[in-house]
Design an enzyme around this catalytic site. Structure first.
Site, PDB file in Angstrom:
ATOM      1  N   LYS A 130      -9.009  -1.234  -3.658  1.00 36.15           N
ATOM      2  CA  LYS A 130      -8.498  -0.030  -3.012  1.00 36.15           C
ATOM      3  C   LYS A 130      -8.260   1.106  -4.000  1.00 36.15           C
ATOM      4  O   LYS A 130      -8.343   2.281  -3.637  1.00 36.15           O
ATOM      5  CB  LYS A 130      -7.209  -0.353  -2.244  1.00 36.15           C
ATOM      6  CG  LYS A 130      -7.445  -1.165  -0.973  1.00 36.15           C
ATOM      7  CD  LYS A 130      -6.158  -1.379  -0.214  1.00 36.15           C
ATOM      8  CE  LYS A 130      -6.435  -1.976   1.162  1.00 36.15           C
ATOM      9  NZ  LYS A 130      -7.082  -3.260   1.127  1.00 36.15           N
ATOM     10  N   GLU A 214       0.965   4.593  -1.902  1.00 40.37           N
ATOM     11  CA  GLU A 214       0.550   5.889  -1.391  1.00 40.37           C
ATOM     12  C   GLU A 214       1.511   6.345  -0.300  1.00 40.37           C
ATOM     13  O   GLU A 214       2.312   5.557   0.216  1.00 40.37           O
ATOM     14  CB  GLU A 214      -0.884   5.830  -0.846  1.00 40.37           C
ATOM     15  CG  GLU A 214      -1.073   4.839   0.277  1.00 40.37           C
ATOM     16  CD  GLU A 214      -2.545   4.622   0.625  1.00 40.37           C
ATOM     17  OE1 GLU A 214      -3.408   4.938  -0.208  1.00 40.37           O
ATOM     18  OE2 GLU A 214      -2.822   4.130   1.734  1.00 40.37           O
ATOM     19  N   ASN A 254       0.822  -4.467  10.544  1.00 38.61           N
ATOM     20  CA  ASN A 254      -0.393  -3.877   9.976  1.00 38.61           C
ATOM     21  C   ASN A 254      -1.657  -4.652  10.325  1.00 38.61           C
ATOM     22  O   ASN A 254      -2.690  -4.490   9.679  1.00 38.61           O
ATOM     23  CB  ASN A 254      -0.267  -3.743   8.450  1.00 38.61           C
ATOM     24  CG  ASN A 254       0.877  -2.844   8.048  1.00 38.61           C
ATOM     25  OD1 ASN A 254       0.985  -1.716   8.512  1.00 38.61           O
ATOM     26  ND2 ASN A 254       1.759  -3.353   7.195  1.00 38.61           N
ATOM     27  N   GLU A 294     -12.412   2.985   7.308  1.00 37.94           N
ATOM     28  CA  GLU A 294     -11.205   3.155   8.112  1.00 37.94           C
ATOM     29  C   GLU A 294     -10.487   4.443   7.728  1.00 37.94           C
ATOM     30  O   GLU A 294     -10.370   4.787   6.553  1.00 37.94           O
ATOM     31  CB  GLU A 294     -10.280   1.952   7.943  1.00 37.94           C
ATOM     32  CG  GLU A 294     -10.925   0.635   8.353  1.00 37.94           C
ATOM     33  CD  GLU A 294      -9.937  -0.521   8.408  1.00 37.94           C
ATOM     34  OE1 GLU A 294      -8.738  -0.275   8.182  1.00 37.94           O
ATOM     35  OE2 GLU A 294     -10.374  -1.646   8.681  1.00 37.94           O
ATOM     36  N   GLU A 307      -9.598   2.806   3.814  1.00 36.57           N
ATOM     37  CA  GLU A 307     -10.320   1.806   3.034  1.00 36.57           C
ATOM     38  C   GLU A 307     -11.701   1.599   3.642  1.00 36.57           C
ATOM     39  O   GLU A 307     -11.973   2.038   4.762  1.00 36.57           O
ATOM     40  CB  GLU A 307      -9.565   0.473   2.999  1.00 36.57           C
ATOM     41  CG  GLU A 307      -9.408  -0.189   4.362  1.00 36.57           C
ATOM     42  CD  GLU A 307      -8.595  -1.465   4.298  1.00 36.57           C
ATOM     43  OE1 GLU A 307      -8.095  -1.806   3.212  1.00 36.57           O
ATOM     44  OE2 GLU A 307      -8.455  -2.120   5.343  1.00 36.57           O
ATOM     45  N   ASN A 309     -14.322  -1.545   4.520  1.00 33.05           N
ATOM     46  CA  ASN A 309     -14.487  -2.992   4.608  1.00 33.05           C
ATOM     47  C   ASN A 309     -15.960  -3.338   4.507  1.00 33.05           C
ATOM     48  O   ASN A 309     -16.766  -2.914   5.344  1.00 33.05           O
ATOM     49  CB  ASN A 309     -13.911  -3.516   5.924  1.00 33.05           C
ATOM     50  CG  ASN A 309     -12.396  -3.490   5.921  1.00 33.05           C
ATOM     51  OD1 ASN A 309     -11.760  -4.182   5.141  1.00 33.05           O
ATOM     52  ND2 ASN A 309     -11.819  -2.659   6.773  1.00 33.05           N
ATOM     53  N   PHE A 367       6.863  -9.741  17.779  1.00 29.36           N
ATOM     54  CA  PHE A 367       5.559  -9.419  18.368  1.00 29.36           C
ATOM     55  C   PHE A 367       4.493 -10.457  18.032  1.00 29.36           C
ATOM     56  O   PHE A 367       3.306 -10.208  18.234  1.00 29.36           O
ATOM     57  CB  PHE A 367       5.080  -8.023  17.934  1.00 29.36           C
ATOM     58  CG  PHE A 367       5.993  -6.918  18.366  1.00 29.36           C
ATOM     59  CD1 PHE A 367       6.164  -6.624  19.709  1.00 29.36           C
ATOM     60  CD2 PHE A 367       6.701  -6.183  17.430  1.00 29.36           C
ATOM     61  CE1 PHE A 367       7.020  -5.611  20.117  1.00 29.36           C
ATOM     62  CE2 PHE A 367       7.552  -5.167  17.827  1.00 29.36           C
ATOM     63  CZ  PHE A 367       7.718  -4.875  19.171  1.00 29.36           C
TER      64      PHE A 367
END
Length: 665
Positions: A130, A214, A254, A294, A307, A309, A367
């Site tokens: 990244k 970030e 996430n 993304e 990023e 993938n 969740f």
């Protein structure tokens, strides 16, 4: 056709690619690759751990080889064992797990002369890191998120950098993906804690504990562009395509939960700008396969690179559905050296596709906390029109602590979004899963929620809509009466069936003329009097002074029961029942516990003693199965409420277990 996976076989045999392909992966993605290989006439080799010996992908492949014990580091990421399988089986090409390191790819291509189905090592290394990918994106003039572009050395430096950037910040693993090794921090304390957990998860999942920090973009949408490119060939083929976008904003921890294509938010201009930047980045690293770029998009449609993938992503089916392309086939063709067959103008947006990730998780806990067990009953809703299910399990499969708890990807397609969502609702109601907890109730609630239907979504959707956690479907008065009437009718239908044997009465001379049943039904904290009268093949049910007509075939042996209540069709599932009248029914996606008794039994039940609940306030009990990776206290220590006691790792995610009250260990 619904998706490219169902394209005619004749299209696949027009090319000469590979004779044998090894798939160094497991689960639904391995099965997905095998399906296309079969249609292309390519023989497949599956690798597996010892606990996956009877897995679906192993049964589907032409050959299979065990590469080690259950932990991924000793099996699916065991590079020496995989290399030996390549030699042994003489595979010409390899489809690898995305966590395989670039050094393995280099040795694979150099010493074995085997083709990798994917981009070259330079692109993987550049985009898989990244930190490096962000620098490359900047140089390619791709919009990036403000932040620190170097490696964060320790917690103290993390705090200093976070203060300079300004809270909130996102701490993420440089080599990460899938939501692992990521933490949002709103202050110094959360930054220190986030640094610790993110680095540990990164080391465990990717063998690389480097982190970056970030700026956290608050309340964004998560939108990604599917990219397909070819390398520059001797005949100077230099094609690059963007295959439209996917909306992936519904997330927990996430990790994506619901995806769709296209996005309700993007206009043609923004879509084109994002696509062009995605292609520019792909060309900058000489990318040569299918991949995904993304972006985070704010409310003003400003977008920032997140990023890239370098693999076939979980949500690729929605792209296949609206474009008609088979992305696995495209990856294999490109790996063989063929140029792309399409131009950008050829890429359509036909209809709408929605994907729900069905997990073995308890959605009522954060969740979705992982659930393990054996699938005692499993039935995919493939009888519903325009439904696709990508799975790597079957009835009898085990969901273990070693791997991701995904059961399947459920995809529906429609001419428009409303049609795709309606079919998803029907598909979720018709999905039979027994033996493990699952998140179908949460998925169904998301897709029917007014905000989601209107397209008013962001990555904060779940915590905003359910600030106190997910509680299941909240019944309206009409829905409550429908459930009570259905449960009571089911009870009476079963009573009538028990009086018969092989279609005839058990005692022929004893004819029952009973036509009315007075029942007491407990639902939640309420007890409701319900009267049921038989009227031919249907029942007339009185609830709350209102009469409802309930009709069904009453096939009590089927896991699915189609019931019509005053003209409204519902698909229900009876999950369990016992002799004391307790029953669990899945209705509108949520499982409700009821107790159905005759009027006399209900009067007598008040004299039955109730079992006292266990006092667990002095016990720390893990809410999920997993491995204890750290213990922060010892016997005799005094701990305060909220203090960390231990850390549990489950499905590669680390969770801090805290004390519920102040006390002594």
């Amino acid at each position: 056709s619904l998706c490219s996976v169902h394209i005619s076989r004749s299209l696949f045999f027009s090319l000469q690619t590979f004779e044998k392909l090894l798939i160094a992966n497991r689960g639904e993605i391995a099965c997905r690759v095998i399906k296309t290989c079969k249609k292309m006439g390519i023989k497949t080799v599956a690798i597996h751990s010892d606990v996956d010996a009877n897995a679906v992908h192993v049964k589907m492949a032409d050959e299979s080889v065990c590469v080690g014990p259950a932990p991924t580091s000793k099996s699916y990421l065991n590079m020496d064992a995989i290399m030996e399988v390549i030699r042994k089986t003489r595979a010409q090409a390899v489809s690898l797990n995305e966590s395989i390191c670039c050094s393995f790819l280099l040795s694979l291509q150099a010493s074995e002369g085997v083709t990798f189905i994917g981009p070259d090592t330079h692109a993987i290394q550049a985009m898989g890191d990244k930190i490096e990918s962000k620098l490359l994106a900047k140089n390619a003039k791709v919009n990036t998120i403000p932040g620190f572009d170097g490696v964060v050395k320790d917690a103290d430096e993390a705090v200093r950098i976070a203060r300079e950037i300004g809270y909130p910040v996102m701490i993420k693993a440089s080599a990460g993906g899938g939501g692992k090794g990521m933490r949002i921090a709103w202050d110094d304390e959360e930054t220190r804690e986030g640094f610790r957990f993110s680095s540990q998860e990164a080391a465990s999942s990717f063998g690389d504990d480097r982190l970056l920090i970030e700026k956290f973009i608050d309340n964004p949408r998560h939108i990604e562009i599917q990219v397909c490119t070819t390398i520059i060939l001797a005949d100077k083929h230099g094609n690059a395509l963007w295959l439209n976008e996917r909306e992936c904003s519904i997330q927990r921890r996430n990790q994506k939960v619901v995806e769709e294509a296209p996005s309700t938010f993007l206009d043609p201009e923004t879509r084109r700008a994002m696509g062009e930047q995605a292609v520019a980045l792909a060309k900058a690293v000489k990318y040569s396969s299918a991949g995904t770029v993304e972006f985070l998009v704010d409310s003003s449609k400003n977008f920032y690179f997140l990023e890239m993938n370098t693999r076939l992503q979980v949500e690729h089916p929605v792209t296949e559905c609206i474009t008609g392309l088979d992305l696995v086939q495209e990856m294999i063709r490109v790996a063989k050296g063929y140029p792309l067959r399409h131009k950008q103008a050829d890429i359509p947006i036909n209809g709408w596709a929605v994907e729900c990730r069905v997990y073995a998780e308890d959605p009522y806990k954060s969740f979705g906390l992982p659930s393990i067990g054996k699938l005692s009953q499993y039935q995919e809703p493939l009888h519903v029109p325009s439904v696709r299910v990508d799975s790597g399990i079957q009835q009898g499969s085990d969901i273990s602590i070693y791997y991701d708890p995904m059961i399947s990807k459920l995809i529906t397609y429609g001419c428009n979004r409303a049609e795709a969502l309606k079919r998803m609702e029907e598909a979720l109601d018709n999905y039979v899963i027994r033996g493990v907890a699952h998140n179908i109730s949460l998925l169904r609630e998301v897709i029917i929620h007014p905000r989601f239907v209107q397209g008013d979504i962001s990555t904060k959707f779940l915590p905003e809509v359910y600030p106190d956690g997910f509680k299941g479907h909240k019944l309206t008065d009409l829905e409550r009466r429908e459930l009570l009437a259905t449960a009571a009718s089911l009870y009476v239908a079963e009573q009538l069936r028990s009086q018969r044997f092989l279609g005839t009465p058990r005692i022929p001379i004893a004819k029952s003329k009973r036509r009315r049943w007075e029942l007491s039904v407990r639902l939640g904290d309420g007890i409701y009097p319900v009267a049921v009268s038989k009227d031919g093949t249907s029942f007339s049910v009185e609830v709350d002074g209102m009469k409802l007509n309930v009709t069904s075939e009453w096939n009590l042996a089927s896991p699915l029961l189609s019931v019509t209540i005053d003209g409204t069709q519902r698909t229900i599932q009876r999950i369990s029942r016992n002799a004391s009248g307790e029953t669990s029914i899945q209705f509108l996606g949520t499982v409700y516990k009821l107790q159905i008794l005759t009027k006399v039994a209900a009067e007598l039940s008040k004299y039955m003693p109730e079992k006292a609940e266990e006092d667990t306030s002095s016990i720390l009990r893990s809410p999920m199965p997993g491995a204890v990776v750290a213990v922060s206290v010892k016997p005799g220590d005094m701990v305060s409420e909220g203090q960390e006691i231990c850390v549990i790792e489950a499905m590669k995610m680390q969770n801090s277990m805290i004390a519920a009250k102040t006390g002594k260990v």
